[in-house]
Design a protein around this motif. Sequence first.
Motif, short mmCIF file in Angstrom:
data_model
loop_
_atom_site.label_atom_id
_atom_site.label_comp_id
_atom_site.label_asym_id
_atom_site.label_seq_id
_atom_site.Cartn_x
_atom_site.Cartn_y
_atom_site.Cartn_z
N UNK A 162 -4.17 -2.39 -7.64
CA UNK A 162 -5.21 -3.36 -7.26
C UNK A 162 -6.42 -2.64 -6.67
N UNK A 163 -6.31 -1.35 -6.45
CA UNK A 163 -7.44 -0.59 -5.93
C UNK A 163 -7.00 0.69 -5.26
N UNK A 164 -7.84 1.69 -5.33
CA UNK A 164 -7.58 2.98 -4.72
C UNK A 164 -8.69 3.26 -3.72
N UNK A 165 -8.30 3.60 -2.51
CA UNK A 165 -9.26 4.01 -1.49
C UNK A 165 -9.10 5.52 -1.32
N UNK A 166 -10.08 6.26 -1.81
CA UNK A 166 -10.03 7.71 -1.70
C UNK A 166 -10.36 8.13 -0.27
N UNK A 167 -9.66 9.17 0.20
CA UNK A 167 -9.90 9.71 1.54
C UNK A 167 -9.82 8.62 2.60
N UNK A 183 0.87 -1.17 0.00
CA UNK A 183 0.00 0.00 0.00
C UNK A 183 0.91 1.22 0.00
N UNK A 184 0.53 2.20 -0.80
CA UNK A 184 1.34 3.41 -0.94
C UNK A 184 0.42 4.62 -0.96
N UNK A 209 -3.01 14.96 9.69
CA UNK A 209 -2.68 16.37 9.92
C UNK A 209 -3.57 17.29 9.09
N UNK A 210 -4.87 16.97 9.05
CA UNK A 210 -5.84 17.81 8.37
C UNK A 210 -5.93 17.59 6.87
N UNK A 211 -5.17 16.64 6.33
CA UNK A 211 -5.20 16.38 4.88
C UNK A 211 -5.91 15.06 4.60
N UNK A 212 -6.66 15.04 3.50
CA UNK A 212 -7.25 13.80 3.03
C UNK A 212 -6.17 13.03 2.27
N UNK A 213 -6.05 11.74 2.57
CA UNK A 213 -4.99 10.93 1.98
C UNK A 213 -5.61 9.71 1.30
N UNK A 214 -5.31 9.55 0.00
CA UNK A 214 -5.75 8.38 -0.75
C UNK A 214 -4.68 7.29 -0.64
N UNK A 215 -5.14 6.04 -0.58
CA UNK A 215 -4.25 4.90 -0.42
C UNK A 215 -4.40 3.98 -1.62
N UNK A 216 -3.30 3.65 -2.26
CA UNK A 216 -3.28 2.80 -3.44
C UNK A 216 -2.72 1.44 -3.07
#
Length: 182
Positions: free
Chosen positions: A156-161, A136-137, A166-173
């Motif tokens: 294999x998939x992206x999980x948005x938000x 996961x990155x 620290x107040x930022x939305x982070x997507x995980x691939x």
Amino acid sequence: MTPRIVELQTRDFSAFAEYLNDHISDNGAEGQPLFQPIARIDCHFAGEKAAGFRRALDVVPPNPGWRRAWVALSGEDRIVGHADLRAHPAPCMEHRCLLGMGVHRQWRRSGLGQRLLNAAIEWAQADQQMAWIDLQVIASNHAAVRLYERAGFTGAGLVQDCFRVDGRQVDYLSMALPVQAR
């Protein structure tokens, strides 16, 4: 001098922990990309997290909880990068492992990440039971995503938000690489 890559031995774990503490301090700091979904205040490698990593190095695959790690040593055996593979926590996933890695700030974009990644892939390919390497990155860490794509990993998939750091939305691939012919 080109760093040499060796398997991490438990006797060298304190030097590894020191390196990893320094490495994690870069996570999202001063224009650096976020490479772990960890708030700045929590960017340290100690306590149970470090103890668990250390214990897992002594577990023999395919036993649950195993981990293997490789470090890049420069000059006077100073650790300047690492890659590790670890067991998935689910019991029916013994044929897959999870990748983690990092490179010291002074060695990034030098090809060292690819060499560390190759060491981990070669180990997984030599293990006849291992079929896949997963990772996961942080999706916005474009340099890391490109490194994994060059090595043959595919999305294999992206999980948005997925995280709020620290107040930022982070997507995980999620990405995966087959290491045995299927």
